[in-house]
Design a protein around this motif. Structure first.
Motif, PDB file in Angstrom:
ATOM      1  N   MET A   1     -11.515  46.419 145.854  1.00 42.69           N
ATOM      2  CA  MET A   1     -12.920  46.283 146.209  1.00 42.69           C
ATOM      3  C   MET A   1     -13.326  47.324 147.265  1.00 42.69           C
ATOM      4  SD  MET A   1     -15.623  44.694 145.536  1.00 42.69           S
ATOM      5  CE  MET A   1     -16.757  43.425 145.820  1.00 42.69           C
ATOM      6  N   ASP A   2     -12.416  47.559 148.221  1.00 46.23           N
ATOM      7  CA  ASP A   2     -12.680  48.536 149.276  1.00 46.23           C
ATOM      8  C   ASP A   2     -13.034  49.910 148.707  1.00 46.23           C
ATOM      9  OD1 ASP A   2     -12.708  47.726 151.887  1.00 46.23           O
ATOM     10  OD2 ASP A   2     -10.662  48.299 152.333  1.00 46.23           O
ATOM     11  N   LEU A   3     -12.205  50.367 147.788  1.00 45.34           N
ATOM     12  CA  LEU A   3     -12.424  51.685 147.199  1.00 45.34           C
ATOM     13  C   LEU A   3     -13.696  51.703 146.355  1.00 45.34           C
ATOM     14  CD1 LEU A   3     -11.329  54.539 147.037  1.00 45.34           C
ATOM     15  CD2 LEU A   3      -9.977  53.844 145.046  1.00 45.34           C
ATOM     16  N   ILE A   4     -14.006  50.621 145.682  1.00 43.58           N
ATOM     17  CA  ILE A   4     -15.224  50.535 144.871  1.00 43.58           C
ATOM     18  C   ILE A   4     -16.462  50.707 145.760  1.00 43.58           C
ATOM     19  CG2 ILE A   4     -16.652  48.981 143.473  1.00 43.58           C
ATOM     20  CD1 ILE A   4     -13.960  47.820 142.381  1.00 43.58           C
ATOM     21  N   ILE A   5     -16.473  50.010 146.888  1.00 43.77           N
ATOM     22  CA  ILE A   5     -17.608  50.128 147.823  1.00 43.77           C
ATOM     23  C   ILE A   5     -17.709  51.548 148.356  1.00 43.77           C
ATOM     24  CG2 ILE A   5     -18.499  49.391 150.078  1.00 43.77           C
ATOM     25  CD1 ILE A   5     -17.179  46.621 149.464  1.00 43.77           C
ATOM     26  N   LEU A   6     -16.580  52.110 148.727  1.00 47.89           N
ATOM     27  CA  LEU A   6     -16.562  53.462 149.282  1.00 47.89           C
ATOM     28  C   LEU A   6     -17.048  54.500 148.265  1.00 47.89           C
ATOM     29  CD1 LEU A   6     -15.838  54.802 151.934  1.00 47.89           C
ATOM     30  CD2 LEU A   6     -13.524  55.132 151.061  1.00 47.89           C
ATOM     31  N   VAL A   7     -16.595  54.389 147.039  1.00 54.42           N
ATOM     32  CA  VAL A   7     -17.036  55.311 145.980  1.00 54.42           C
ATOM     33  C   VAL A   7     -18.532  55.129 145.719  1.00 54.42           C
ATOM     34  CG1 VAL A   7     -16.797  55.891 143.521  1.00 54.42           C
ATOM     35  CG2 VAL A   7     -14.753  55.565 144.938  1.00 54.42           C
ATOM     36  N   TRP A   8     -19.013  53.882 145.736  1.00 55.92           N
ATOM     37  CA  TRP A   8     -20.444  53.643 145.545  1.00 55.92           C
ATOM     38  C   TRP A   8     -21.249  54.337 146.643  1.00 55.92           C
ATOM     39  CZ3 TRP A   8     -24.648  51.858 148.109  1.00 55.92           C
ATOM     40  CH2 TRP A   8     -25.789  51.606 147.340  1.00 55.92           C
ATOM     41  N   ILE A   9     -20.810  54.203 147.884  1.00 54.34           N
ATOM     42  CA  ILE A   9     -21.490  54.882 148.999  1.00 54.34           C
ATOM     43  C   ILE A   9     -21.510  56.378 148.749  1.00 54.34           C
ATOM     44  CG2 ILE A   9     -21.260  55.526 151.453  1.00 54.34           C
ATOM     45  CD1 ILE A   9     -20.210  52.625 151.922  1.00 54.34           C
ATOM     46  N   HIS A  10     -20.370  56.909 148.344  1.00 57.17           N
ATOM     47  CA  HIS A  10     -20.290  58.351 148.114  1.00 57.17           C
ATOM     48  C   HIS A  10     -21.196  58.791 146.960  1.00 57.17           C
ATOM     49  CE1 HIS A  10     -18.642  62.330 148.391  1.00 57.17           C
ATOM     50  NE2 HIS A  10     -18.458  62.319 147.094  1.00 57.17           N
ATOM     51  N   GLN A  11     -21.260  58.026 145.914  1.00 59.80           N
ATOM     52  CA  GLN A  11     -22.064  58.402 144.749  1.00 59.80           C
ATOM     53  C   GLN A  11     -23.565  58.197 144.950  1.00 59.80           C
ATOM     54  OE1 GLN A  11     -20.221  56.059 141.653  1.00 59.80           O
ATOM     55  NE2 GLN A  11     -18.691  57.637 141.225  1.00 59.80           N
ATOM     56  N   HIS A  12     -23.967  57.244 145.800  1.00 60.03           N
ATOM     57  CA  HIS A  12     -25.378  56.907 145.925  1.00 60.03           C
ATOM     58  C   HIS A  12     -26.031  57.276 147.254  1.00 60.03           C
ATOM     59  CE1 HIS A  12     -23.983  54.327 142.615  1.00 60.03           C
ATOM     60  NE2 HIS A  12     -25.188  54.562 142.127  1.00 60.03           N
ATOM     61  N   LEU A  13     -25.256  57.416 148.302  1.00 61.80           N
ATOM     62  CA  LEU A  13     -25.854  57.636 149.622  1.00 61.80           C
ATOM     63  C   LEU A  13     -25.535  58.995 150.239  1.00 61.80           C
ATOM     64  CD1 LEU A  13     -25.254  54.090 151.164  1.00 61.80           C
ATOM     65  CD2 LEU A  13     -27.276  54.937 149.955  1.00 61.80           C
ATOM     66  N   VAL A  14     -24.568  59.681 149.696  1.00 58.35           N
ATOM     67  CA  VAL A  14     -24.198  60.988 150.250  1.00 58.35           C
ATOM     68  C   VAL A  14     -25.127  62.056 149.665  1.00 58.35           C
ATOM     69  CG1 VAL A  14     -22.385  62.743 150.374  1.00 58.35           C
ATOM     70  CG2 VAL A  14     -21.804  60.325 150.657  1.00 58.35           C
ATOM     71  N   HIS A  15     -25.774  62.792 150.577  1.00 65.93           N
ATOM     72  CA  HIS A  15     -26.675  63.874 150.184  1.00 65.93           C
ATOM     73  C   HIS A  15     -26.379  65.090 151.040  1.00 65.93           C
ATOM     74  CE1 HIS A  15     -29.095  61.268 147.643  1.00 65.93           C
ATOM     75  NE2 HIS A  15     -29.023  60.362 148.607  1.00 65.93           N
ATOM     76  N   GLU A  16     -26.421  66.235 150.427  1.00 67.30           N
ATOM     77  CA  GLU A  16     -26.082  67.477 151.126  1.00 67.30           C
ATOM     78  C   GLU A  16     -26.892  67.653 152.412  1.00 67.30           C
ATOM     79  OE1 GLU A  16     -25.987  72.263 150.236  1.00 67.30           O
ATOM     80  OE2 GLU A  16     -25.906  70.869 148.544  1.00 67.30           O
ATOM     81  N   GLN A  17     -28.150  67.229 152.399  1.00 71.00           N
ATOM     82  CA  GLN A  17     -29.004  67.380 153.578  1.00 71.00           C
ATOM     83  C   GLN A  17     -28.516  66.534 154.758  1.00 71.00           C
ATOM     84  OE1 GLN A  17     -29.903  66.537 150.509  1.00 71.00           O
ATOM     85  NE2 GLN A  17     -31.764  67.580 149.858  1.00 71.00           N
ATOM     86  N   LEU A  18     -27.774  65.469 154.491  1.00 65.59           N
ATOM     87  CA  LEU A  18     -27.297  64.569 155.547  1.00 65.59           C
ATOM     88  C   LEU A  18     -25.880  64.892 156.021  1.00 65.59           C
ATOM     89  CD1 LEU A  18     -28.561  61.159 154.126  1.00 65.59           C
ATOM     90  CD2 LEU A  18     -29.568  62.506 155.980  1.00 65.59           C
ATOM     91  N   ASN A  19     -25.157  65.710 155.285  1.00 62.30           N
ATOM     92  CA  ASN A  19     -23.752  65.974 155.604  1.00 62.30           C
ATOM     93  C   ASN A  19     -23.559  66.466 157.034  1.00 62.30           C
ATOM     94  OD1 ASN A  19     -23.229  65.229 152.990  1.00 62.30           O
ATOM     95  ND2 ASN A  19     -22.720  67.279 152.272  1.00 62.30           N
ATOM     96  N   GLY A  20     -24.328  67.455 157.433  1.00 61.66           N
ATOM     97  CA  GLY A  20     -24.193  68.006 158.779  1.00 61.66           C
ATOM     98  C   GLY A  20     -24.458  66.968 159.853  1.00 61.66           C
ATOM     99  N   PHE A  21     -25.469  66.141 159.633  1.00 56.99           N
ATOM    100  CA  PHE A  21     -25.806  65.084 160.595  1.00 56.99           C
ATOM    101  C   PHE A  21     -24.627  64.132 160.803  1.00 56.99           C
ATOM    102  CE2 PHE A  21     -27.325  60.688 161.184  1.00 56.99           C
ATOM    103  CZ  PHE A  21     -27.908  60.819 162.439  1.00 56.99           C
ATOM    104  N   PHE A  22     -24.022  63.674 159.711  1.00 58.17           N
ATOM    105  CA  PHE A  22     -22.925  62.713 159.842  1.00 58.17           C
ATOM    106  C   PHE A  22     -21.653  63.360 160.381  1.00 58.17           C
ATOM    107  CE2 PHE A  22     -25.612  60.000 157.135  1.00 58.17           C
ATOM    108  CZ  PHE A  22     -25.601  58.870 157.943  1.00 58.17           C
TER     109      PHE A  22
END
Length: 178
Positions: free
Chosen positions: A1-22
């Motif tokens: 379940m942990d990896l499923i949540i993490l992959v979902w975050i990566h697929q849906h919430l990660v955007h190139e414009q936010l990478n530098g900020f995080f």
């Protein structure tokens, strides 16, 4: 379940414009320098000295529990070693569980939160949550690593406040706080 949540975050919430900020957010807390500087500032000022002392003890407890005990004992590999992904950060040198960033930021922020009743405590809480989320966003921790780090940080802060309260009437402590 942990990896499923993490992959979902990566697929849906990660955007190139936010990478530098995080990356900046996670690195801001990363080496501990900010925590040390802020703690020293709080200790130097008489009106926040007790808070600074509680934070210092909380951070020491955090290091003992997380870095010296749980990480080597559990030895959980980082998620990027199991799931192939293009990393935005260099390889982390320690184990994944629990999240050291999450634990230390909550050890600091919760100690502040329970000892000060100002607006800054809410800003610090938001900052702590951003740091925790950055660890998921950057794929260096599982959600349970971060959650455990938050709980450990809070417990370190509460324990620190309890320990310091046991000594606040001692003459040497009174002198220290003056």
């Amino acid at each position: 379940m942990d990896l499923i949540i993490l992959v979902w975050i990566h697929q849906h919430l990660v955007h190139e414009q936010l990478n530098g900020f995080f990356i900046i957010i996670t690195n801001l807390w990363g080496n501990g320098a900010l925590a040390v500087v802020l703690t020293l500032i709080l200790i130097i000022k008489k009106e926040t000295r007790l808070t600074g002392l509680i934070i210092a003890v909380s951070l020491i407890l955090d290091i003992l529990v997380v870095n010296l005990t749980l990480k080597p004992l559990v030895a959980r590999p980082r998620p990027y070693t199991i799931y192939p992904i293009e990393m935005l950060l260099p390889d982390q040198k320690d184990f994944s569980f629990p999240s050291g960033h999450s634990a230390s930021v909550f050890a600091f922020v919760w100690a502040y939160f329970i000892t000060r009743k100002d607006r800054l405590r809410w800003i610090l809480l938001g900052f702590a949550l951003l740091i925790c989320f950055s660890r998921l966003y950057l794929f260096v921790h599982y959600p349970t690593d971060v959650l455990a780090g938050i709980v450990i940080g809070i417990l370190c802060a509460l324990s620190s406040k309890w320990l310091i309260s046991k000594f606040t009437n001692e003459p040497w402590m009174i002198k220290l706080l003056e």
